[in-house]
Design an enzyme around this catalytic site. Sequence first.
Site, mmCIF file in Angstrom:
data_model
loop_
_atom_site.group_PDB
_atom_site.id
_atom_site.type_symbol
_atom_site.label_atom_id
_atom_site.label_comp_id
_atom_site.label_asym_id
_atom_site.label_seq_id
_atom_site.Cartn_x
_atom_site.Cartn_y
_atom_site.Cartn_z
ATOM 1 N N TYR A 187 -10.122 5.158 6.523
ATOM 2 C CA TYR A 187 -10.385 5.522 7.918
ATOM 3 C C TYR A 187 -11.484 6.585 7.877
ATOM 4 O O TYR A 187 -11.278 7.669 7.335
ATOM 5 C CB TYR A 187 -9.133 6.122 8.562
ATOM 6 N N LYS A 200 -0.321 0.093 15.162
ATOM 7 C CA LYS A 200 1.058 0.135 15.676
ATOM 8 C C LYS A 200 1.453 -1.045 16.554
ATOM 9 O O LYS A 200 2.637 -1.242 16.848
ATOM 10 C CB LYS A 200 1.273 1.445 16.466
ATOM 11 N N TYR A 224 2.713 6.863 9.993
ATOM 12 C CA TYR A 224 1.975 5.682 9.542
ATOM 13 C C TYR A 224 2.910 4.623 8.956
ATOM 14 O O TYR A 224 2.772 3.432 9.248
ATOM 15 C CB TYR A 224 0.924 6.099 8.513
ATOM 16 N N HIS A 251 0.846 -1.208 0.000
ATOM 17 C CA HIS A 251 0.000 0.000 0.000
ATOM 18 C C HIS A 251 0.876 1.250 0.000
ATOM 19 O O HIS A 251 1.832 1.338 0.757
ATOM 20 C CB HIS A 251 -0.916 -0.007 1.224
ATOM 21 N N PRO A 277 -5.870 0.398 18.499
ATOM 22 C CA PRO A 277 -5.480 -0.119 17.184
ATOM 23 C C PRO A 277 -5.431 0.916 16.057
ATOM 24 O O PRO A 277 -4.803 0.644 15.028
ATOM 25 C CB PRO A 277 -6.535 -1.187 16.884
HETATM 26 P P1 FAD Z 1 0.991 -11.433 21.768
HETATM 27 O O1 FAD Z 1 0.692 -11.509 20.323
HETATM 28 O O2 FAD Z 1 -0.127 -11.165 22.708
HETATM 29 O O3 FAD Z 1 1.717 -12.777 22.157
HETATM 30 C C1 FAD Z 1 1.924 -13.166 23.504
HETATM 31 C C2 FAD Z 1 1.930 -14.679 23.574
HETATM 32 O O4 FAD Z 1 2.271 -15.071 24.897
HETATM 33 C C3 FAD Z 1 0.568 -15.283 23.287
HETATM 34 O O5 FAD Z 1 0.677 -16.241 22.264
HETATM 35 C C4 FAD Z 1 0.134 -15.882 24.608
HETATM 36 O O6 FAD Z 1 -0.656 -17.042 24.450
HETATM 37 C C5 FAD Z 1 1.473 -16.163 25.261
HETATM 38 N N1 FAD Z 1 1.421 -16.233 26.723
HETATM 39 C C6 FAD Z 1 0.721 -15.444 27.574
HETATM 40 N N2 FAD Z 1 0.931 -15.820 28.840
HETATM 41 C C7 FAD Z 1 1.786 -16.878 28.804
HETATM 42 C C8 FAD Z 1 2.372 -17.700 29.790
HETATM 43 N N3 FAD Z 1 2.104 -17.516 31.100
HETATM 44 N N4 FAD Z 1 3.208 -18.684 29.412
HETATM 45 C C9 FAD Z 1 3.479 -18.888 28.090
HETATM 46 N N5 FAD Z 1 2.942 -18.118 27.108
HETATM 47 C C10 FAD Z 1 2.114 -17.132 27.454
HETATM 48 N N6 FAD Z 1 -2.843 -4.446 16.577
HETATM 49 C C11 FAD Z 1 -2.967 -3.757 15.454
HETATM 50 O O7 FAD Z 1 -2.019 -3.077 15.087
HETATM 51 N N7 FAD Z 1 -4.126 -3.839 14.699
HETATM 52 C C12 FAD Z 1 -5.186 -4.612 15.081
HETATM 53 O O8 FAD Z 1 -6.190 -4.685 14.391
HETATM 54 C C13 FAD Z 1 -5.081 -5.336 16.276
HETATM 55 N N8 FAD Z 1 -6.112 -6.097 16.710
HETATM 56 C C14 FAD Z 1 -5.973 -6.763 17.898
HETATM 57 C C15 FAD Z 1 -7.026 -7.530 18.377
HETATM 58 C C16 FAD Z 1 -6.937 -8.195 19.609
HETATM 59 C C17 FAD Z 1 -8.104 -9.019 20.127
HETATM 60 C C18 FAD Z 1 -5.742 -8.076 20.381
HETATM 61 C C19 FAD Z 1 -5.627 -8.770 21.732
HETATM 62 C C20 FAD Z 1 -4.695 -7.320 19.881
HETATM 63 C C21 FAD Z 1 -4.788 -6.650 18.648
HETATM 64 N N9 FAD Z 1 -3.737 -5.879 18.139
HETATM 65 C C22 FAD Z 1 -3.875 -5.210 17.002
HETATM 66 C C23 FAD Z 1 -2.468 -5.762 18.804
HETATM 67 C C24 FAD Z 1 -1.435 -6.714 18.231
HETATM 68 O O9 FAD Z 1 -2.039 -7.894 17.813
HETATM 69 C C25 FAD Z 1 -0.402 -6.915 19.317
HETATM 70 O O10 FAD Z 1 0.243 -5.680 19.544
HETATM 71 C C26 FAD Z 1 0.633 -7.993 19.020
HETATM 72 O O11 FAD Z 1 0.017 -9.256 19.039
HETATM 73 C C27 FAD Z 1 1.760 -7.955 20.048
HETATM 74 O O12 FAD Z 1 2.588 -9.056 19.915
HETATM 75 P P2 FAD Z 1 3.273 -9.708 21.181
HETATM 76 O O13 FAD Z 1 4.112 -10.795 20.630
HETATM 77 O O14 FAD Z 1 3.871 -8.661 22.023
HETATM 78 O O15 FAD Z 1 2.077 -10.306 22.061
HETATM 79 C C1 DHB Z 2 -5.849 -3.014 10.382
HETATM 80 C C2 DHB Z 2 -6.017 -2.684 11.695
HETATM 81 C C3 DHB Z 2 -5.776 -1.381 12.092
HETATM 82 O O1 DHB Z 2 -5.919 -1.034 13.368
HETATM 83 C C4 DHB Z 2 -5.372 -0.420 11.178
HETATM 84 O O2 DHB Z 2 -5.176 0.842 11.599
HETATM 85 C C5 DHB Z 2 -5.185 -0.788 9.876
HETATM 86 C C6 DHB Z 2 -5.424 -2.097 9.477
HETATM 87 C C7 DHB Z 2 -6.129 -4.411 9.954
HETATM 88 O O3 DHB Z 2 -6.412 -5.251 10.817
HETATM 89 O O4 DHB Z 2 -6.124 -4.677 8.748
#
Ligand code: FAD
Ligand code: DHB
Length: 394
Positions: free
Chosen positions: A204, A300, A388, A75, A296
Amino acid sequence: MPATRTQVGIVGAGPAGLLLGQVLANAGIDSVVIEAQSRAYVESRVRAGLMEHDACQQMRDAGVGARMDREGLVHEGIILRFGGTSHRIPLTELSGGRQVRVYGQQEVVKDLIAARLAAGLPLHFEAHGTSITGIDTPRPVIAYRHQGQDHQLECDIVAGCDGFHGISRAAMPADVLKVFERVYPFGWLGILADAAPASHELIYASHDHGFSLLSMRSPTVSRLYLQCAPDEDLSEWPDSRIWDELETRLADDQGFRLTRGPITQKGITPLRSFVAEPLRHGTLFLLGDAAHIVPPTGAKGLNLAFADVHVLGHALIDRYRTGSNAGLDTYSATALRRVWKAERFSWWLTTLMHRFDSHSPFERRMQLAELDYLTTSRAGMTTIAENYVGLPLL
Ligand code: FAD
Ligand code: DHB
């Protein structure tokens, strides 16, 4: 109780833990990753979808970018829609040629898991971390439960990559940790639908009913979001109501119509900003959602987790190659500078685009005036574009 030893013990196989494991493996540093959930669960969890320019490069540098480069959608602009009119922000033109890519978080996770398992490196699913001890010593221990048995993993360093609800942040001494938080009075209702995206670029939209976002996962799968109440009851949102509301909020003066199709996934995400400081105590380091959450808007979350890995990965490589702890000593301060800038952008874009029930008509006019200014000023559009596509990793 079975005890093993490794150099870096990684709690959590989300994007942060898996990328860190890959970066370390490429540098010849041993790690063990433990993950509470099953492989099927983490590979199917629908979350973020948009990768910054440098996050894509991190995947390539780690040797796992091939499928992303083939299947991810490039994009070069986004649309801001308000008052029924569309305004394109030419991201690539305004950011010195940088692009973003739509590639689902679960695809990122699948690629990293496949690479780790193909290399025969330890990654234990359904291994639930129960405690992290000894972080004031050079031999911290992660205790976990796997297949009904208790295990101990002795490490040089523990990387807490276990998300917002994990055990790592809680293992930091309470008198050391400072927490900064804002909870927003709304959530997002997100859907995945088997429907061709109605726009090639993300939209958006700020509407009097509330915010909405059109995104996608592929040329045949749409990902859409609606601002809703934080405690919204999904059962009150039959598919037809979701599509009608999206249609209302995304409408423009050019007769924009959504492509509808079967909804294959629905969920509600509450919105919050959260930062825990510092990101390190002794031999425990926090990365990604374990340390910080962004709303979200602006996508980021995943990118910030990757940026933390960049900083800690280099610091660990330095330590094992040269014996220098300089990078580890500055990890928290270095990563936090970028974290706070991403927090600022996500908070600002959220505040600009959403409906606040507490807003007076004057405050709504201020939102619209700011949007009008931003989308008609090259300086305004540039500030959106450079945030962005992603601020520099360091
Ligand atoms: P996570 O992806 O949360 O990974 C952490 C891992 O640790 C998980 O797999 C979990 O099962 C594991 N864990 C937890 N506790 C334990 C334990 N005690 N022992 C072993 N393992 C454990 N961001 C966006 O930018 N756009 C979005 O649209 C968006 N949608 C989201 C929707 C949801 C429902 C959520 C919860 C988050 C969303 N996010 C979004 C945020 C983004 O997905 C996260 O910032 C990203 O997943 C962060 O990665 P991470 O590896 O830090 O954590
Ligand atoms: C998506 C999620 C977001 O929060 C965003 O700003 C752009 C894209 C996505 O899930 O595709």
